[in-house]
Design a protein around this motif. Sequence first.
Motif, mmCIF file in Angstrom:
data_model
loop_
_atom_site.group_PDB
_atom_site.id
_atom_site.type_symbol
_atom_site.label_atom_id
_atom_site.label_comp_id
_atom_site.label_asym_id
_atom_site.label_seq_id
_atom_site.Cartn_x
_atom_site.Cartn_y
_atom_site.Cartn_z
ATOM 1 N N HIS A 285 -8.998 -5.244 -7.262
ATOM 2 C CA HIS A 285 -8.143 -4.559 -6.288
ATOM 3 C C HIS A 285 -8.744 -4.838 -4.903
ATOM 4 C CE1 HIS A 285 -6.134 -1.539 -3.993
ATOM 5 N NE2 HIS A 285 -7.100 -0.647 -4.040
ATOM 6 N N GLN B 32 -8.070 -4.500 -1.789
ATOM 7 C CA GLN B 32 -8.060 -3.593 -0.625
ATOM 8 C C GLN B 32 -9.103 -2.480 -0.725
ATOM 9 O OE1 GLN B 32 -5.202 -4.376 -2.356
ATOM 10 N NE2 GLN B 32 -3.724 -5.226 -0.898
ATOM 11 N N PHE C 15 -0.609 6.203 3.654
ATOM 12 C CA PHE C 15 -0.064 5.174 2.755
ATOM 13 C C PHE C 15 0.698 4.119 3.539
ATOM 14 C CE2 PHE C 15 -0.752 8.079 -0.854
ATOM 15 C CZ PHE C 15 -1.149 7.172 -1.828
ATOM 16 N N SER C 16 1.458 4.563 4.546
ATOM 17 C CA SER C 16 2.301 3.591 5.250
ATOM 18 C C SER C 16 1.467 2.616 6.083
ATOM 19 C CB SER C 16 3.327 4.317 6.121
ATOM 20 O OG SER C 16 2.681 5.232 6.962
ATOM 21 N N ALA D 97 0.200 0.231 3.470
ATOM 22 C CA ALA D 97 1.403 -0.533 3.120
ATOM 23 C C ALA D 97 1.422 -1.139 1.717
ATOM 24 C CB ALA D 97 1.704 -1.606 4.150
ATOM 25 N N ARG D 98 0.343 -1.817 1.317
ATOM 26 C CA ARG D 98 0.392 -2.373 -0.046
ATOM 27 C C ARG D 98 -0.973 -2.338 -0.738
ATOM 28 N NH1 ARG D 98 1.750 -8.639 -0.134
ATOM 29 N NH2 ARG D 98 0.668 -8.520 -2.137
ATOM 30 N N LEU D 99 -0.894 -2.251 -2.049
ATOM 31 C CA LEU D 99 -2.089 -2.259 -2.887
ATOM 32 C C LEU D 99 -1.872 -3.318 -3.959
ATOM 33 C CD1 LEU D 99 -2.415 1.615 -3.395
ATOM 34 C CD2 LEU D 99 -3.762 0.218 -1.820
ATOM 35 N N ASP D 100 -2.821 -4.242 -4.097
ATOM 36 C CA ASP D 100 -2.681 -5.305 -5.092
ATOM 37 C C ASP D 100 -3.692 -5.143 -6.224
ATOM 38 O OD1 ASP D 100 -0.677 -6.897 -3.697
ATOM 39 O OD2 ASP D 100 -2.243 -7.168 -2.201
#
Length: 379
Positions: free
Chosen positions: A233, A235, A282-283, A286-289
Amino acid sequence: MAKNKRKISILGSTGSIGTQALEVIDKIADKFEIIALTGGNNTDLLKQQCEKYKPKYVCSNDKNFKINGIKTLYGNDGLEEICSNKENDIILVAVSGKIGLKPTLKAIENGIDIALANKETLVMAGDIVMAKAKENGVKIIPVDSEHCAIHQCIKNITQVDKLIITASGGPFLRKTVEEMHNATVKQALSHPRWNMGKKITIDSATLMNKGLEVIEAHHLFGMDYDDIEVVIHPQSIVHSAIEYKDGSVIAQLGLPSMHIPIQYAITYPERFEGIKSKSFSFSEIARLDFEKPDYSKFPALKLAYDAGKLGGSATVCMNSANEEAVFAFLDGKINLGDIYKITAEITQKHTIIKNPSIDEIFETDNEIRIKTKELIKGI
Ligand code: MG
């Protein structure tokens, strides 16, 4: 804890975790009384810390180190004396390496709770340490962000099916195996997310660190290795998660800062605003991979699972061989890729002791270090 100050000692107060712990304490100074500070060889910083925090005891590796008005202790005996002092409510074990093990056991025997940042304690002697903690009713609160995350998620361990440990993937996640093998010390030390000590940063680049964390998680939470999953992960926002029997997944999230898990561990079960600098968004993130770890690129992770499953002295052996190989890499004697080869070769040849005593653990550690150094000489 609300009324009385929590009495704390910090083993390794001059290191990365130790200095950040003092930054945490600065923010909630009225909650703590510092009993002891200890540092290895950085006596200049230790002296500054003593002047600022005025502990009752100080311990270093320098026999000539003395501070007026503070009882000065020396070496391992000094660490064990501090850990035998029942004045302590909690001891933050933030020394790195095997020197953390015996003082931690002393503290546990004396019924003192542990905020644990030292990996070797569980990797080398997890069975003994956890049994002793249970026997003495001692809480072991993990400082490492992953275990701290899991600790925060678990309500009832018997209902948990799986632990999910996240890994950032380190600086070589998008590099080829070749590039990784031939990486310079500087490249390997430039971790994209976390600012840590040198040894752990190299272990994070090879994912051996994640392997050690799997072994620690096995001991801390009593989970089978097959029920501990590692997921990449990049981030480093989700610090780890658990899956309950019914399929519910609980994760702990936060910005990647060691201050948060350190504060959690030393103030548990209370929480304070303390070091919080900004609110989580969260915004903004924006994204979690997430992706599966590639064992062909990070074979150290597989090696750690295998050693963990073998149990006994296998994890002692793997840890000692890896540490010597990491030192050799940092000294420019071997390539990054050689760390795994050396560690795997030494671990495969090791005759496992099933339930090693503490003495046998230290004997194994010594023997393995000698063997590993010999193997490195031949490269
Ligand atoms: Mg970690």
